[in-house]
Design a protein around this motif. Structure first.
Motif, PDB file in Angstrom:
ATOM      1  N   GLN A 232     -32.394 -33.708  26.454  1.00  0.00           N
ATOM      2  CA  GLN A 232     -31.111 -34.357  26.148  1.00  0.00           C
ATOM      3  C   GLN A 232     -31.279 -35.173  24.859  1.00  0.00           C
ATOM      4  OE1 GLN A 232     -28.239 -34.592  25.665  1.00  0.00           O
ATOM      5  NE2 GLN A 232     -27.036 -35.783  27.122  1.00  0.00           N
ATOM      6  N   PRO A 233     -31.269 -34.481  23.706  1.00  0.00           N
ATOM      7  CA  PRO A 233     -31.522 -35.187  22.435  1.00  0.00           C
ATOM      8  C   PRO A 233     -30.285 -35.914  21.915  1.00  0.00           C
ATOM      9  CG  PRO A 233     -31.295 -32.832  22.050  1.00  0.00           C
ATOM     10  CD  PRO A 233     -31.068 -33.042  23.517  1.00  0.00           C
ATOM     11  N   ARG A 234     -29.500 -36.470  22.845  1.00  0.00           N
ATOM     12  CA  ARG A 234     -28.301 -37.220  22.466  1.00  0.00           C
ATOM     13  C   ARG A 234     -28.419 -38.641  22.988  1.00  0.00           C
ATOM     14  NH1 ARG A 234     -23.045 -33.355  23.444  1.00  0.00           N
ATOM     15  NH2 ARG A 234     -23.657 -31.738  21.959  1.00  0.00           N
ATOM     16  N   ALA A 235     -27.880 -39.573  22.219  1.00  0.00           N
ATOM     17  CA  ALA A 235     -27.948 -40.974  22.625  1.00  0.00           C
ATOM     18  C   ALA A 235     -26.609 -41.628  22.352  1.00  0.00           C
ATOM     19  CB  ALA A 235     -29.041 -41.686  21.839  1.00  0.00           C
ATOM     20  N   GLY A 236     -26.393 -42.768  22.983  1.00  0.00           N
ATOM     21  CA  GLY A 236     -25.160 -43.507  22.737  1.00  0.00           C
ATOM     22  C   GLY A 236     -25.379 -44.987  22.965  1.00  0.00           C
ATOM     23  N   VAL A 237     -24.700 -45.791  22.167  1.00  0.00           N
ATOM     24  CA  VAL A 237     -24.734 -47.242  22.344  1.00  0.00           C
ATOM     25  C   VAL A 237     -23.300 -47.740  22.244  1.00  0.00           C
ATOM     26  CG1 VAL A 237     -25.517 -49.453  21.372  1.00  0.00           C
ATOM     27  CG2 VAL A 237     -27.041 -47.471  21.315  1.00  0.00           C
ATOM     28  N   VAL A 238     -22.948 -48.637  23.145  1.00  0.00           N
ATOM     29  CA  VAL A 238     -21.667 -49.338  23.042  1.00  0.00           C
ATOM     30  C   VAL A 238     -22.014 -50.806  23.088  1.00  0.00           C
ATOM     31  CG1 VAL A 238     -19.385 -49.681  24.039  1.00  0.00           C
ATOM     32  CG2 VAL A 238     -20.577 -47.524  24.390  1.00  0.00           C
ATOM     33  N   VAL A 239     -21.502 -51.596  22.157  1.00  0.00           N
ATOM     34  CA  VAL A 239     -21.867 -53.016  22.166  1.00  0.00           C
ATOM     35  C   VAL A 239     -20.721 -53.868  21.629  1.00  0.00           C
ATOM     36  CG1 VAL A 239     -23.065 -52.905  19.896  1.00  0.00           C
ATOM     37  CG2 VAL A 239     -23.688 -54.672  21.539  1.00  0.00           C
ATOM     38  N   ARG A 240     -20.514 -54.992  22.307  1.00  0.00           N
ATOM     39  CA  ARG A 240     -19.548 -55.975  21.798  1.00  0.00           C
ATOM     40  C   ARG A 240     -20.157 -56.664  20.588  1.00  0.00           C
ATOM     41  NH1 ARG A 240     -15.756 -56.810  25.695  1.00  0.00           N
ATOM     42  NH2 ARG A 240     -16.455 -56.228  27.777  1.00  0.00           N
ATOM     43  N   GLN A 241     -19.332 -56.916  19.594  1.00  0.00           N
ATOM     44  CA  GLN A 241     -19.829 -57.595  18.391  1.00  0.00           C
ATOM     45  C   GLN A 241     -18.913 -58.750  18.016  1.00  0.00           C
ATOM     46  OE1 GLN A 241     -20.161 -54.465  15.436  1.00  0.00           O
ATOM     47  NE2 GLN A 241     -22.292 -54.072  16.003  1.00  0.00           N
ATOM     48  N   GLU A 242     -19.371 -59.527  17.034  1.00  0.00           N
ATOM     49  CA  GLU A 242     -18.550 -60.628  16.518  1.00  0.00           C
ATOM     50  C   GLU A 242     -17.219 -60.079  15.996  1.00  0.00           C
ATOM     51  OE1 GLU A 242     -21.076 -59.294  14.812  1.00  0.00           O
ATOM     52  OE2 GLU A 242     -20.465 -59.085  12.723  1.00  0.00           O
ATOM     53  N   GLY A 243     -16.242 -60.954  15.914  1.00  0.00           N
ATOM     54  CA  GLY A 243     -14.956 -60.536  15.358  1.00  0.00           C
ATOM     55  C   GLY A 243     -14.119 -59.741  16.345  1.00  0.00           C
ATOM     56  N   GLY A 244     -14.447 -59.845  17.648  1.00  0.00           N
ATOM     57  CA  GLY A 244     -13.635 -59.174  18.657  1.00  0.00           C
ATOM     58  C   GLY A 244     -13.683 -57.658  18.569  1.00  0.00           C
ATOM     59  N   ARG A 245     -14.839 -57.130  18.143  1.00  0.00           N
ATOM     60  CA  ARG A 245     -14.935 -55.674  18.017  1.00  0.00           C
ATOM     61  C   ARG A 245     -15.925 -55.094  19.022  1.00  0.00           C
ATOM     62  NH1 ARG A 245     -15.220 -53.747  11.871  1.00  0.00           N
ATOM     63  NH2 ARG A 245     -17.399 -54.262  12.077  1.00  0.00           N
ATOM     64  N   ILE A 246     -15.714 -53.823  19.321  1.00  0.00           N
ATOM     65  CA  ILE A 246     -16.708 -53.071  20.086  1.00  0.00           C
ATOM     66  C   ILE A 246     -17.171 -51.935  19.180  1.00  0.00           C
ATOM     67  CG2 ILE A 246     -17.101 -51.514  22.026  1.00  0.00           C
ATOM     68  CD1 ILE A 246     -15.391 -53.095  23.748  1.00  0.00           C
ATOM     69  N   ALA A 247     -18.486 -51.797  19.045  1.00  0.00           N
ATOM     70  CA  ALA A 247     -19.019 -50.711  18.225  1.00  0.00           C
ATOM     71  C   ALA A 247     -19.487 -49.592  19.141  1.00  0.00           C
ATOM     72  CB  ALA A 247     -20.187 -51.222  17.389  1.00  0.00           C
ATOM     73  N   VAL A 248     -19.153 -48.366  18.759  1.00  0.00           N
ATOM     74  CA  VAL A 248     -19.634 -47.192  19.492  1.00  0.00           C
ATOM     75  C   VAL A 248     -20.512 -46.389  18.545  1.00  0.00           C
ATOM     76  CG1 VAL A 248     -18.992 -45.018  20.612  1.00  0.00           C
ATOM     77  CG2 VAL A 248     -17.600 -47.067  20.967  1.00  0.00           C
ATOM     78  N   LEU A 249     -21.732 -46.152  18.978  1.00  0.00           N
ATOM     79  CA  LEU A 249     -22.662 -45.320  18.209  1.00  0.00           C
ATOM     80  C   LEU A 249     -22.977 -44.073  19.022  1.00  0.00           C
ATOM     81  CD1 LEU A 249     -25.053 -44.578  16.264  1.00  0.00           C
ATOM     82  CD2 LEU A 249     -26.459 -46.112  17.627  1.00  0.00           C
ATOM     83  N   LEU A 250     -22.816 -42.922  18.402  1.00  0.00           N
ATOM     84  CA  LEU A 250     -23.282 -41.674  19.006  1.00  0.00           C
ATOM     85  C   LEU A 250     -24.406 -41.168  18.119  1.00  0.00           C
ATOM     86  CD1 LEU A 250     -19.834 -39.989  19.806  1.00  0.00           C
ATOM     87  CD2 LEU A 250     -21.243 -41.437  21.298  1.00  0.00           C
ATOM     88  N   ALA A 251     -25.477 -40.717  18.726  1.00  0.00           N
ATOM     89  CA  ALA A 251     -26.609 -40.252  17.921  1.00  0.00           C
ATOM     90  C   ALA A 251     -27.135 -38.940  18.475  1.00  0.00           C
ATOM     91  CB  ALA A 251     -27.720 -41.300  17.911  1.00  0.00           C
ATOM     92  N   GLY A 252     -27.614 -38.115  17.564  1.00  0.00           N
ATOM     93  CA  GLY A 252     -28.250 -36.876  17.974  1.00  0.00           C
ATOM     94  C   GLY A 252     -29.540 -36.726  17.202  1.00  0.00           C
ATOM     95  N   LEU A 253     -30.479 -35.980  17.749  1.00  0.00           N
ATOM     96  CA  LEU A 253     -31.680 -35.697  16.981  1.00  0.00           C
ATOM     97  C   LEU A 253     -32.040 -34.228  17.114  1.00  0.00           C
ATOM     98  CD1 LEU A 253     -34.728 -37.245  18.820  1.00  0.00           C
ATOM     99  CD2 LEU A 253     -32.482 -38.087  19.284  1.00  0.00           C
ATOM    100  N   LEU A 254     -32.923 -33.801  16.225  1.00  0.00           N
ATOM    101  CA  LEU A 254     -33.449 -32.437  16.275  1.00  0.00           C
ATOM    102  C   LEU A 254     -32.336 -31.388  16.252  1.00  0.00           C
ATOM    103  CD1 LEU A 254     -36.057 -33.318  19.013  1.00  0.00           C
ATOM    104  CD2 LEU A 254     -36.574 -32.839  16.619  1.00  0.00           C
ATOM    105  N   GLY A 255     -31.371 -31.575  15.354  1.00  0.00           N
ATOM    106  CA  GLY A 255     -30.310 -30.577  15.195  1.00  0.00           C
ATOM    107  C   GLY A 255     -29.018 -30.930  15.901  1.00  0.00           C
ATOM    108  N   GLU A 256     -29.038 -31.925  16.780  1.00  0.00           N
ATOM    109  CA  GLU A 256     -27.802 -32.380  17.438  1.00  0.00           C
ATOM    110  C   GLU A 256     -27.047 -33.276  16.472  1.00  0.00           C
ATOM    111  OE1 GLU A 256     -26.184 -32.094  20.315  1.00  0.00           O
ATOM    112  OE2 GLU A 256     -27.586 -30.604  21.092  1.00  0.00           O
ATOM    113  N   GLU A 257     -25.777 -32.992  16.253  1.00  0.00           N
ATOM    114  CA  GLU A 257     -25.028 -33.806  15.302  1.00  0.00           C
ATOM    115  C   GLU A 257     -23.711 -34.275  15.914  1.00  0.00           C
ATOM    116  OE1 GLU A 257     -25.190 -32.494  11.341  1.00  0.00           O
ATOM    117  OE2 GLU A 257     -23.491 -33.733  10.737  1.00  0.00           O
ATOM    118  N   PRO A 258     -23.545 -35.580  16.129  1.00  0.00           N
ATOM    119  CA  PRO A 258     -22.283 -36.046  16.703  1.00  0.00           C
ATOM    120  C   PRO A 258     -21.137 -35.803  15.725  1.00  0.00           C
ATOM    121  CG  PRO A 258     -23.941 -37.799  16.661  1.00  0.00           C
ATOM    122  CD  PRO A 258     -24.466 -36.683  15.833  1.00  0.00           C
TER     123      PRO A 258
END
Ligand SMILES: Cc1cc2nc3c(=O)[nH]c(=O)nc-3n(C[C@H](O)[C@H](O)[C@H](O)COP(=O)(O)OP(=O)(O)OC[C@H]3O[C@@H](n4cnc5c(N)ncnc54)[C@H](O)[C@@H]3O)c2cc1C
Length: 442
Positions: A232-258
């Motif tokens: 499962q070469p996929r990853a994800g992060v969701v995090v609350r940040q300053e300024g009332g925002r939520i950041a969503v990160l999708l990541a892939g490796l070894l040829g996986e491309e979000p």
């Protein structure tokens, strides 16, 4: 001429005014009469991404060790983050962690996690460095090369944005120009040997997008991290940040491309072990566009192995070693290098500073590098040296991660290592090993 430990040191130049350069300047300011940080970009007034730091648009984790170190270099730093509206919480109780597809058991770990954007982090560090009376920040100016006399650095050649070239005399030049550093060609220009480089290719692709926070999202937690694993070469992060925002990160490796389109991101996020990224993507209002960044390989330069050092020249931060970003180590390692530099200067001034620094930095880097590369080498597709004992060690760590879904003490131990608060070896403690065996058997 070599400096005595208690002799006042003159001028130091730092090439690159991003996190590692600013932290190095903080360290140097304790020993040098004056420090000049030379930054190629025109620095922004606020916490906004800039051209020279393209990764600034991507989610960044600040490891607990990094936060502790920032408090040491700039007393009150973490309190100031909180005052600036940076959300924080317990790295285990307030975050959900998914290791090898299983959710880590919840508990209070005593490790503090922060939801701070990379531009805000850099701005907070920059404000504090700017306030140091003996540090100047010169932006819109590029370091073009070194000035060398009689086998040691005597300054740096810089080019202003107007095109004007200038020589900045200095007893020490520190290269903090990031992964695009020209340190090796600067050394070659003077016939100096260049270090070997170890690279580990993982072809990581990041996609980050920010959303407005809405009540109910993340069940009040600070965030979620889904770690990739073999198969499962996929990853994800969701995090609350300053300024009332939520950041969503999708990541892939070894040829996986979000993907970056809305429907594609939801489809990608729906394949992750945690529903949070897909939930935010579906229900929250985006405040910017999704941005992609590629990170082909991690690289470690072995300056410590050089037979001959160029006196008065150091390399720090990503220019020295850049890690697979999935492990979130770069900023914390830059903090640790600054602590090291400060203590080496305090002990013996600039005497043999280059060999002393590179040897000690190699020792410092060994742990985070082996942690990251060890994780990368779990993927059979990743090329690299595998030792005869690796299969056994990985088998143990696989059981450990599985058991952390049941036993929160194991989760805490894992997070202490991931946050660089404890060595990898601590996971092999006999008591933890017994707990891991017991939990897996359950
Ligand atoms: C996609 C991605 C995600 C990441 N996620 C994390 C994370 O979650 N947590 C974490 O801790 N780290 C993370 N990192 C690493 C982190 O961003 C870096 O370790 C951190 O920014 C410190 O880097 P640096 O200061 O050495 O270099 P950089 O941040 O790359 O900065 C180099 C600076 O040098 C300047 N410069 C370049 N050439 C010259 C020159 N000739 N003269 C003058 N100035 C010059 C540039 O303009 C820039 O300001 C991530 C990296 C990437 C790529």
């Amino acid at each position: 001429m070599a400096m005595k430990s208690n002799a006042p040191l003159g001028h130091a130049v730092v090439a690159g005014g991003s996190v590692a350069g600013l932290l190095a300047a903080r360290a140097l300011s304790a020993s040098f009469t004056h420090v000049t940080v030379v930054e190629r970009d025109t620095l922004p007034a606020g916490a906004v991404p800039r051209r020279g730091v393209p990764q600034g648009r991507q989610v960044h984790a600040l490891l607990t060790r990094g936060a502790v170190g920032l408090d040491g270099l700039f007393p009150g730093f973490t309190d100031a983050m909180t005052a600036a509206g940076v959300p924080s919480g317990d790295a285990q109780a307030d975050f959900s962690w998914f290791l090898d597809g299983r959710r880590m058991a919840e508990a209070a770990s005593g490790l503090r996690g922060f939801g701070i954007s990379r531009p805000r982090m850099e701005e907070m560090i920059r404000e504090r460095v700017r306030a140091l009376p003996n540090v100047s920040l010169v932006d819109g100016t590029r370091v073009e090369g070194l000035i060398v006399d009689d086998g040691r650095v005597t300054g740096a050649r810089v080019r202003r944005h107007t095109g004007a070239e200038e020589a900045l005399p200095a007893e020490l030049v520190v290269d903090a120009a990031g992964r695009g550093s020209r340190a090796l060609s600067w050394l070659r220009a003077f016939g100096h040997p260049v270090p070997e480089r170890t690279a580990v290719r993982t072809d990581v692709v990041y996609v980050t997008r920010h959303f407005a926070q809405e009540p109910g999202l993340l069940d009040g937690r600070l965030g979620t991290t889904v770690v990739p694993f073999p198969g499962q070469p996929r990853a994800g992060v969701v995090v609350r940040q300053e300024g009332g925002r939520i950041a969503v990160l999708l990541a892939g490796l070894l040829g996986e491309e979000p993907p970056t389109d809305h429907a594609g991101m939801i489809a990608f996020a729906s394949t992750l072990a945690a529903p949070d990224a897909a939930d935010v993507l579906r229900s929250a209002t985006p405040v910017d566009e999704a941005v992609t960044m590629r990170y082909p390989e991690s690289a470690l330069h072995h300056f410590d192995r050089l037979d001959r050092h160029l006196g008065g020249f150091l390399v720090v931060g990503d220019a020295l070693c850049s890690f697979n970003p999935i492990y979130g180590q770069g900023v914390t390692v830059a903090v640790m290098e600054a602590e090291l530099l400060r203590s080496l200067l305090k002990e013996q001034g600039t005497r043999d500073l280059a060999p002393r620094f590179f040897a000690a930095a190699a020792a410092l880097l060994a742990e985070p590098w082996s942690l990251a590369v060890g994780g990368d080498l779990r993927f059979p597709e990743v090329e690299g040296e595998r030792g005869p004992q690796d299969a056994e060690i990985n088998g143990y760590l696989d059981r450990f991660r599985a058991a952390a879904a049941v036993d929160p003490v194991l989760g805490t131990a894992f997070l202490e290592v991931a946050n660089l608060m404890a060595p990898v070896g601590s996971l092999f403690d006999p008591e933890l090993a017994e707990r891991a065996t017991r939990s897996v058997a359950r």
